[in-house]
Scaffold this motif. Structure first.
Motif, short mmCIF file in Angstrom:
data_model
loop_
_atom_site.label_atom_id
_atom_site.label_comp_id
_atom_site.label_asym_id
_atom_site.label_seq_id
_atom_site.Cartn_x
_atom_site.Cartn_y
_atom_site.Cartn_z
N ASP A 81 0.69 -1.17 0.01
CA ASP A 81 -0.14 -0.13 0.14
C ASP A 81 0.81 1.47 -0.07
O ASP A 81 0.42 2.24 -0.14
CB ASP A 81 -0.79 0.04 1.22
N GLU A 82 2.14 1.19 0.16
CA GLU A 82 3.08 2.47 0.04
C GLU A 82 4.01 2.37 -1.19
O GLU A 82 4.63 3.27 -1.43
CB GLU A 82 3.95 2.41 1.23
N ARG A 83 3.70 1.37 -2.10
CA ARG A 83 4.51 1.47 -3.27
C ARG A 83 4.26 2.61 -4.21
O ARG A 83 5.28 3.11 -4.76
CB ARG A 83 4.35 0.22 -4.11
N THR A 84 3.23 2.96 -4.44
CA THR A 84 2.93 4.26 -5.51
C THR A 84 3.65 5.46 -4.58
O THR A 84 4.29 6.42 -5.48
CB THR A 84 1.39 4.66 -5.23
N LEU A 85 3.76 5.53 -3.33
CA LEU A 85 4.65 6.74 -2.59
C LEU A 85 5.96 6.54 -3.00
O LEU A 85 6.60 7.58 -3.34
CB LEU A 85 4.33 6.66 -1.16
N TRP A 86 6.58 5.56 -2.76
CA TRP A 86 7.92 5.23 -3.02
C TRP A 86 8.46 5.26 -4.44
O TRP A 86 9.54 5.95 -4.82
CB TRP A 86 8.49 4.20 -2.40
N ARG A 87 7.55 4.83 -5.08
CA ARG A 87 7.82 4.93 -6.74
C ARG A 87 7.63 6.45 -7.37
O ARG A 87 8.53 6.79 -7.97
CB ARG A 87 6.68 4.22 -7.28
N GLY A 88 6.88 7.32 -6.54
CA GLY A 88 6.89 8.60 -6.87
C GLY A 88 7.96 9.32 -6.47
O GLY A 88 8.56 10.17 -7.19
N LEU A 89 8.21 9.10 -5.24
CA LEU A 89 9.64 9.38 -4.98
C LEU A 89 10.85 9.44 -5.49
O LEU A 89 11.74 10.13 -6.00
CB LEU A 89 9.95 9.24 -3.40
N ALA A 90 10.88 8.12 -5.95
CA ALA A 90 12.03 7.72 -7.03
C ALA A 90 11.85 8.24 -8.27
O ALA A 90 12.82 8.69 -8.81
CB ALA A 90 11.86 6.16 -7.07
N GLN A 91 10.71 8.65 -8.72
CA GLN A 91 10.74 9.47 -10.05
C GLN A 91 10.89 10.86 -10.05
O GLN A 91 11.69 11.36 -10.66
CB GLN A 91 9.13 9.25 -10.36
N LEU A 92 10.78 11.33 -8.84
CA LEU A 92 11.15 12.72 -8.48
C LEU A 92 12.77 12.90 -8.54
O LEU A 92 13.38 13.76 -9.15
CB LEU A 92 10.53 13.35 -7.05
N ALA A 93 13.34 11.90 -7.68
CA ALA A 93 14.84 11.81 -7.82
C ALA A 93 15.34 11.65 -9.03
O ALA A 93 16.48 12.24 -9.44
CB ALA A 93 15.21 10.70 -6.65
N VAL A 94 14.84 10.78 -9.80
CA VAL A 94 15.33 10.48 -11.27
C VAL A 94 15.20 11.42 -11.94
O VAL A 94 15.92 11.87 -13.13
CB VAL A 94 15.00 9.13 -11.61
N GLY A 95 14.18 12.20 -12.09
CA GLY A 95 13.60 13.45 -12.87
C GLY A 95 14.67 14.70 -12.60
O GLY A 95 15.15 15.47 -13.51
N LEU A 96 15.09 14.72 -11.16
CA LEU A 96 16.11 15.77 -10.81
C LEU A 96 17.42 15.45 -11.54
O LEU A 96 18.12 15.98 -12.12
CB LEU A 96 16.14 15.91 -9.39
N THR A 97 17.49 13.91 -11.46
CA THR A 97 18.97 13.42 -12.09
C THR A 97 19.09 13.92 -13.64
O THR A 97 19.81 14.36 -14.11
CB THR A 97 18.94 12.18 -11.93
N HIS A 98 17.90 13.59 -14.12
CA HIS A 98 17.66 13.96 -15.69
C HIS A 98 18.09 15.54 -16.03
O HIS A 98 18.76 15.69 -16.91
CB HIS A 98 16.63 13.30 -16.41
N ALA A 99 17.24 16.24 -15.35
CA ALA A 99 17.39 17.73 -15.37
C ALA A 99 18.86 18.07 -15.14
O ALA A 99 19.30 18.99 -16.00
CB ALA A 99 16.37 18.32 -14.24
N ALA A 100 19.45 17.66 -14.37
CA ALA A 100 20.70 18.24 -13.89
C ALA A 100 21.65 17.73 -14.89
O ALA A 100 22.73 18.09 -15.18
CB ALA A 100 21.34 17.50 -12.49
N ARG A 101 21.43 16.36 -15.71
CA ARG A 101 22.29 15.96 -16.89
C ARG A 101 21.98 16.68 -18.05
O ARG A 101 22.47 16.58 -19.22
CB ARG A 101 21.84 14.44 -17.03
N GLY A 102 20.85 17.61 -18.04
CA GLY A 102 20.57 18.53 -19.15
C GLY A 102 19.62 17.76 -20.05
O GLY A 102 19.18 18.26 -21.30
N ASN A 103 19.06 16.70 -19.76
CA ASN A 103 17.68 15.98 -20.61
C ASN A 103 16.44 16.78 -20.12
O ASN A 103 15.89 16.42 -18.93
CB ASN A 103 17.80 14.61 -20.18
N VAL A 104 16.05 17.66 -20.81
CA VAL A 104 15.20 18.72 -20.43
C VAL A 104 13.87 17.94 -20.65
O VAL A 104 13.00 17.92 -19.41
CB VAL A 104 14.89 19.76 -21.39
N THR A 105 13.42 17.24 -21.53
CA THR A 105 12.21 16.46 -21.75
C THR A 105 12.19 15.35 -20.79
O THR A 105 10.95 15.08 -20.15
CB THR A 105 12.20 15.69 -23.18
#
Length: 169
Positions: A81-105
């Motif tokens: 019942d917490e998987r959506t929470l942790w998956r969403g947090l992982a997506q936020l962190a990897v989104g920040l990763t991609h933005a910092a790498r210059g992958n805008v889209t």
């Protein structure tokens, strides 16, 4: 480590395929033999509070890729019942990763997807601050950053843009 150039795959101690190339602070592979940032161990089961603290430490150090791996461990080992929470947090962190790498889209897309996931979880669970995390504030942070990245801000600095998982210190 496997033999480079022979087609052999790198394997971990359990025999699973794992790329042993060193990586930089944003998780990008570096050439073999280059010093890199120590990788986050995979499959670590932590208490939720430990997950949040470890991820925050990595985010503060400009290592959102590594924070993503901590959240991924929680997503895979935590209660269903917490998987959506942790998956969403992982997506936020990897989104920040991609933005910092210059992958805008990719960065903007993952930041928005993660924001939606953590909000969806909070609405469905009735818990707006799981483990002290400011889910609404995280979603707002992610959407604001996604807008800046998609709007032409260019590559961002991961340390400067790191979110505060539990709000302001």
């Amino acid at each position: 480590m496997g033999d480079v150039g022979t087609g052999a795959r790198d394997r971990d101690t359990e025999g699973r395929a794992r790329n042993a190339r060193p990586r930089d602070g944003l998780g990008r592979p570096l050439p073999y033999g280059t010093p890199g940032v120590e990788r986050q161990p995979e499959g670590v089961v932590r208490a939720p509070e430990e997950t949040v603290a470890e991820a925050q430490s990595l985010l503060d150090a400009g290592k959102p890729f590594h924070a993503h791996e901590v959240f991924e461990d929680a997503w895979k080992s935590g209660p269903e019942d917490e998987r959506t929470l942790w998956r969403g947090l992982a997506q936020l962190a990897v989104g920040l990763t991609h933005a910092a790498r210059g992958n805008v889209t990719g960065g903007a897309r993952l930041l928005r997807r993660g924001a939606g996931a953590v909000e969806e979880w909070a609405a469905g669970s009735g818990v707006p601050r799981p483990y002290g995390m400011d889910v609404g504030g995280l979603a707002e942070w992610a959407r604001e950053l996604a807008g800046r990245v998609a709007g032409g801000a260019g590559r961002i600095e991961a340390t400067a843009e790191a979110p505060r998982l539990r709000g302001t210190p």
